[in-house]
Design a protein around this motif. Structure first.
Motif, PDB file in Angstrom:
ATOM      1  N   ALA A  52       0.836  -1.204   0.000  1.00 29.79           N
ATOM      2  CA  ALA A  52       0.000   0.000   0.000  1.00 29.79           C
ATOM      3  C   ALA A  52       0.871   1.255   0.000  1.00 29.79           C
ATOM      4  CB  ALA A  52      -0.915  -0.006   1.220  1.00 29.79           C
ATOM      5  N   ALA A  53       1.967   1.242   0.767  1.00 28.50           N
ATOM      6  CA  ALA A  53       2.882   2.382   0.793  1.00 28.50           C
ATOM      7  C   ALA A  53       3.496   2.617  -0.580  1.00 28.50           C
ATOM      8  CB  ALA A  53       3.980   2.148   1.829  1.00 28.50           C
ATOM      9  N   PHE A  54       3.806   1.535  -1.294  1.00 24.47           N
ATOM     10  CA  PHE A  54       4.380   1.666  -2.636  1.00 24.47           C
ATOM     11  C   PHE A  54       3.391   2.335  -3.582  1.00 24.47           C
ATOM     12  CE2 PHE A  54       5.305   0.328  -6.936  1.00 24.47           C
ATOM     13  CZ  PHE A  54       6.681   0.430  -7.014  1.00 24.47           C
ATOM     14  N   PHE A  55       2.136   1.890  -3.560  1.00 22.57           N
ATOM     15  CA  PHE A  55       1.131   2.469  -4.461  1.00 22.57           C
ATOM     16  C   PHE A  55       0.834   3.923  -4.098  1.00 22.57           C
ATOM     17  CE2 PHE A  55       0.026  -1.995  -5.473  1.00 22.57           C
ATOM     18  CZ  PHE A  55       0.059  -1.901  -6.858  1.00 22.57           C
ATOM     19  N   ILE A  56       0.746   4.210  -2.810  1.00 28.03           N
ATOM     20  CA  ILE A  56       0.528   5.603  -2.396  1.00 28.03           C
ATOM     21  C   ILE A  56       1.702   6.464  -2.840  1.00 28.03           C
ATOM     22  CG2 ILE A  56       0.331   7.156  -0.416  1.00 28.03           C
ATOM     23  CD1 ILE A  56      -1.125   4.849   1.048  1.00 28.03           C
ATOM     24  N   ALA A 100       3.775   5.945  -5.340  1.00 28.91           N
ATOM     25  CA  ALA A 100       3.767   6.114  -6.797  1.00 28.91           C
ATOM     26  C   ALA A 100       2.772   7.192  -7.211  1.00 28.91           C
ATOM     27  CB  ALA A 100       3.432   4.781  -7.470  1.00 28.91           C
ATOM     28  N   CYS A 101       1.610   7.208  -6.572  1.00 31.89           N
ATOM     29  CA  CYS A 101       0.608   8.237  -6.886  1.00 31.89           C
ATOM     30  C   CYS A 101       1.092   9.622  -6.462  1.00 31.89           C
ATOM     31  CB  CYS A 101      -0.712   7.909  -6.199  1.00 31.89           C
ATOM     32  SG  CYS A 101      -1.545   6.432  -6.841  1.00 31.89           S
ATOM     33  N   VAL A 102       1.705   9.701  -5.295  1.00 32.69           N
ATOM     34  CA  VAL A 102       2.264  10.984  -4.849  1.00 32.69           C
ATOM     35  C   VAL A 102       3.375  11.424  -5.797  1.00 32.69           C
ATOM     36  CG1 VAL A 102       3.565  12.136  -3.021  1.00 32.69           C
ATOM     37  CG2 VAL A 102       1.641  10.651  -2.434  1.00 32.69           C
ATOM     38  N   GLY A 103       4.189  10.459  -6.250  1.00 32.78           N
ATOM     39  CA  GLY A 103       5.247  10.787  -7.210  1.00 32.78           C
ATOM     40  C   GLY A 103       4.686  11.357  -8.492  1.00 32.78           C
ATOM     41  N   SER A 104       3.551  10.826  -8.946  1.00 34.08           N
ATOM     42  CA  SER A 104       2.901  11.360 -10.141  1.00 34.08           C
ATOM     43  C   SER A 104       2.482  12.811  -9.918  1.00 34.08           C
ATOM     44  CB  SER A 104       1.674  10.502 -10.488  1.00 34.08           C
ATOM     45  OG  SER A 104       1.032  10.987 -11.651  1.00 34.08           O
ATOM     46  N   PHE A 105       1.969  13.106  -8.720  1.00 36.92           N
ATOM     47  CA  PHE A 105       1.600  14.477  -8.393  1.00 36.92           C
ATOM     48  C   PHE A 105       2.841  15.366  -8.295  1.00 36.92           C
ATOM     49  CE2 PHE A 105       0.849  17.669  -5.003  1.00 36.92           C
ATOM     50  CZ  PHE A 105      -0.074  18.453  -5.678  1.00 36.92           C
ATOM     51  N   LEU A 106       3.934  14.823  -7.763  1.00 42.39           N
ATOM     52  CA  LEU A 106       5.170  15.603  -7.660  1.00 42.39           C
ATOM     53  C   LEU A 106       5.680  16.005  -9.037  1.00 42.39           C
ATOM     54  CD1 LEU A 106       7.171  13.772  -4.833  1.00 42.39           C
ATOM     55  CD2 LEU A 106       5.813  15.865  -4.668  1.00 42.39           C
ATOM     56  N   ASN A 107       5.486  15.138 -10.035  1.00 43.75           N
ATOM     57  CA  ASN A 107       5.877  15.507 -11.402  1.00 43.75           C
ATOM     58  C   ASN A 107       5.154  16.769 -11.855  1.00 43.75           C
ATOM     59  OD1 ASN A 107       7.842  13.585 -12.288  1.00 43.75           O
ATOM     60  ND2 ASN A 107       6.237  12.027 -12.430  1.00 43.75           N
ATOM     61  N   GLN A 148      -5.593  10.789 -20.830  1.00 42.76           N
ATOM     62  CA  GLN A 148      -6.670   9.950 -20.335  1.00 42.76           C
ATOM     63  C   GLN A 148      -6.209   9.184 -19.098  1.00 42.76           C
ATOM     64  OE1 GLN A 148      -8.738   7.683 -23.436  1.00 42.76           O
ATOM     65  NE2 GLN A 148      -7.720   8.949 -24.984  1.00 42.76           N
ATOM     66  N   TRP A 149      -7.163   8.787 -18.276  1.00 46.07           N
ATOM     67  CA  TRP A 149      -6.825   8.155 -16.996  1.00 46.07           C
ATOM     68  C   TRP A 149      -5.995   6.894 -17.186  1.00 46.07           C
ATOM     69  CZ3 TRP A 149      -7.983   3.158 -15.871  1.00 46.07           C
ATOM     70  CH2 TRP A 149      -8.967   2.528 -16.642  1.00 46.07           C
ATOM     71  N   ARG A 150      -6.299   6.140 -18.258  1.00 45.82           N
ATOM     72  CA  ARG A 150      -5.570   4.887 -18.455  1.00 45.82           C
ATOM     73  C   ARG A 150      -4.126   5.121 -18.885  1.00 45.82           C
ATOM     74  NH1 ARG A 150      -8.735   5.239 -23.176  1.00 45.82           N
ATOM     75  NH2 ARG A 150      -7.580   5.029 -25.147  1.00 45.82           N
ATOM     76  N   ASP A 151      -3.845   6.341 -19.331  1.00 45.01           N
ATOM     77  CA  ASP A 151      -2.474   6.688 -19.708  1.00 45.01           C
ATOM     78  C   ASP A 151      -1.771   7.476 -18.613  1.00 45.01           C
ATOM     79  OD1 ASP A 151      -2.863   5.489 -22.183  1.00 45.01           O
ATOM     80  OD2 ASP A 151      -3.563   7.359 -23.106  1.00 45.01           O
ATOM     81  N   ASN A 152      -2.412   7.550 -17.448  1.00 46.17           N
ATOM     82  CA  ASN A 152      -1.862   8.342 -16.349  1.00 46.17           C
ATOM     83  C   ASN A 152      -1.644   7.484 -15.101  1.00 46.17           C
ATOM     84  OD1 ASN A 152      -0.847  10.829 -15.571  1.00 46.17           O
ATOM     85  ND2 ASN A 152      -2.788  11.528 -14.694  1.00 46.17           N
ATOM     86  N   ILE A 153      -1.510   6.186 -15.305  1.00 46.92           N
ATOM     87  CA  ILE A 153      -1.241   5.273 -14.192  1.00 46.92           C
ATOM     88  C   ILE A 153       0.249   5.341 -13.872  1.00 46.92           C
ATOM     89  CG2 ILE A 153      -1.348   2.882 -13.392  1.00 46.92           C
ATOM     90  CD1 ILE A 153      -3.572   2.428 -15.474  1.00 46.92           C
ATOM     91  N   PRO A 154       0.611   5.672 -12.648  1.00 41.14           N
ATOM     92  CA  PRO A 154       2.030   5.839 -12.309  1.00 41.14           C
ATOM     93  C   PRO A 154       2.876   4.631 -12.713  1.00 41.14           C
ATOM     94  CG  PRO A 154       0.648   6.567 -10.494  1.00 41.14           C
ATOM     95  CD  PRO A 154      -0.269   5.914 -11.486  1.00 41.14           C
ATOM     96  N   ILE A 155       4.019   4.889 -13.261  1.00 37.47           N
ATOM     97  CA  ILE A 155       5.040   3.903 -13.667  1.00 37.47           C
ATOM     98  C   ILE A 155       4.542   3.024 -14.802  1.00 37.47           C
ATOM     99  CG2 ILE A 155       6.572   2.013 -12.943  1.00 37.47           C
ATOM    100  CD1 ILE A 155       6.301   3.117 -10.056  1.00 37.47           C
ATOM    101  N   LEU A 156       3.388   2.399 -14.607  1.00 40.97           N
ATOM    102  CA  LEU A 156       2.886   1.401 -15.551  1.00 40.97           C
ATOM    103  C   LEU A 156       2.578   2.001 -16.914  1.00 40.97           C
ATOM    104  CD1 LEU A 156       2.184  -1.598 -15.756  1.00 40.97           C
ATOM    105  CD2 LEU A 156      -0.147  -1.021 -15.041  1.00 40.97           C
ATOM    106  N   SER A 157       1.937   3.170 -16.947  1.00 35.52           N
ATOM    107  CA  SER A 157       1.555   3.765 -18.232  1.00 35.52           C
ATOM    108  C   SER A 157       2.786   4.082 -19.083  1.00 35.52           C
ATOM    109  CB  SER A 157       0.729   5.040 -18.010  1.00 35.52           C
ATOM    110  OG  SER A 157      -0.546   4.729 -17.498  1.00 35.52           O
ATOM    111  N   PHE A 189       8.819   5.826   0.171  1.00 31.47           N
ATOM    112  CA  PHE A 189       7.641   5.631   1.025  1.00 31.47           C
ATOM    113  C   PHE A 189       7.696   4.259   1.697  1.00 31.47           C
ATOM    114  CE2 PHE A 189       3.953   8.709   0.099  1.00 31.47           C
ATOM    115  CZ  PHE A 189       4.834   9.775  -0.055  1.00 31.47           C
ATOM    116  N   VAL A 190       8.065   3.238   0.946  1.00 32.75           N
ATOM    117  CA  VAL A 190       8.188   1.891   1.519  1.00 32.75           C
ATOM    118  C   VAL A 190       9.290   1.881   2.577  1.00 32.75           C
ATOM    119  CG1 VAL A 190       8.786  -0.516   1.049  1.00 32.75           C
ATOM    120  CG2 VAL A 190       7.299   0.729  -0.529  1.00 32.75           C
ATOM    121  N   ALA A 191      10.420   2.533   2.283  1.00 36.43           N
ATOM    122  CA  ALA A 191      11.525   2.586   3.236  1.00 36.43           C
ATOM    123  C   ALA A 191      11.090   3.250   4.541  1.00 36.43           C
ATOM    124  CB  ALA A 191      12.712   3.329   2.626  1.00 36.43           C
ATOM    125  N   CYS A 192      10.334   4.337   4.443  1.00 41.87           N
ATOM    126  CA  CYS A 192       9.832   5.012   5.642  1.00 41.87           C
ATOM    127  C   CYS A 192       8.917   4.088   6.441  1.00 41.87           C
ATOM    128  CB  CYS A 192       9.084   6.293   5.266  1.00 41.87           C
ATOM    129  SG  CYS A 192      10.122   7.671   4.737  1.00 41.87           S
TER     130      CYS A 192
END
Length: 303
Positions: free
Chosen positions: A19-23, A25-32, A58-67, A97-100
């Motif tokens: 869960a920390a990893f996914f959170i 990644a999403c925060v990282g997308s916002f940081l960009n 589009q949302w499907r092209d905005n998935i962190p890392i995966l897109s 985030f995972v390390a923390c």
């Protein structure tokens, strides 16, 4: 039935790190978005993410890392290539985030998420523009003091009385902010007097103070000298690569003249020091706090 964090974590040890990893990644997308828009004084909320050609992502092209991996680094709408930095920032944020989470208790880990997120944003903005916005210096410093009062464990205060712990942690945070910024300010003034030119930007002074608000005065002092070591190693690698390839190394930090024009990486050129400070601050916060505190304690005994 009340939720038992310890019991749930023992039964599903993978759940919270994932869960920390996914959170992250999403925060990282916002940081960009923050890294790109904040220096331009654009809203970080609206409009939504869009391609350089103007088409909304589009949302499907905005998935962190995966897109980025699925699209192979190119926009679906127009085929333009977009930088590897985007998934790198997302992956870096997720990893930290995972390390923390693995290192600290949940409340301290969340404070760490805020801290490392600001370090990442400040790093890449400084690399791009050679500035560190006040939100990541003054703002982060003030927020660090407030968080320290609310979460005393951030500074190792875990006694029986919250109010006492809160006051002690707040004092440690304020001490870190003032001593951290003061040390760098004196170094900058002395270096400027010797070199007869500006040796360090005032943004770096405030940035070390903000790091001190989260890490205490020992962490601030470590960050100053640790940042110098990180910078030395970084420059050495850049020079070696440049000499071996005959062209400027991709890993080299940006450098410019005092007038703001691009310049070769050499003595006297202006380079962003914020990234070095951020790396040292993150190393202290996540890995080297205990060893550094023991070292300072041993030094204090000698005096």
């Amino acid at each position: 039935m009340a939720f038992d964090y310890a019991e749930f974590s023992a039964a599903f040890p993978w759940f919270f790190p994932v869960a920390a990893f996914f959170i992250g990644a999403c925060v990282g997308s916002f940081l960009n978005v923050v890294i790109y828009r904040l220096p331009k004084e654009e809203s970080i909320v609206t409009p939504g993410s869009h391609c350089a050609c103007g088409q909304p992502v589009q949302w499907r092209d905005n998935i962190p890392i995966l897109s980025w991996m699925i699209l192979r680094g190119r926009a679906r709408c127009c085929g333009r290539a977009f930088s590897f930095r985007y998934p790198f920032v997302e992956l870096l944020t997720a990893a930290l985030f995972v390390a923390c989470w693995l290192k600290f208790t949940p409340l301290v880990a969340v404070c760490g998420w805020i801290f490392v997120s600001c370090l990442i944003a400040a790093t890449f903005i400084d690399l791009d523009h050679m500035i560190i916005p006040d939100v990541f210096t003054i703002g982060l410093g003030v927020f660090g003091v407030l968080l320290s009062c609310l979460v005393p464990a951030l500074h190792g205060q875990q006694g029986d009385f919250f109010l006492v712990d809160s006051l002690r942690a707040g004092a440690a945070s304020l001490q870190g902010l003032l001593i951290g910024s003061g040390v760098v300010l004196w170094i900058a003034l002395i270096a400027e007097a010797i070199l007869r030119k500006e040796a360090m930007g005032f943004g770096d002074v405030k940035f070390v103070g903000a790091i001190g608000a989260f890490c205490g005065w020992q962490g601030a002092v470590f960050t100053v000298f640790g940042g110098a070591i990180v910078g030395t190693v970084w420059f050495a690698i850049a020079f070696i690569v440049e000499k071996a390839t005959g062209r400027r190394a991709a890993v080299a930090p940006p450098s410019e003249t005092p007038e703001g024009e691009a310049a070769p990486l050499a003595f006297g050129a202006h380079v962003p020091f914020g990234p070095m400070l951020a790396i040292a601050g993150a190393l202290y916060f996540l890995l080297l706090r205990d060893a550094t505190l023991r070292w300072f304690a041993e030094i204090a005994v000698l005096f």
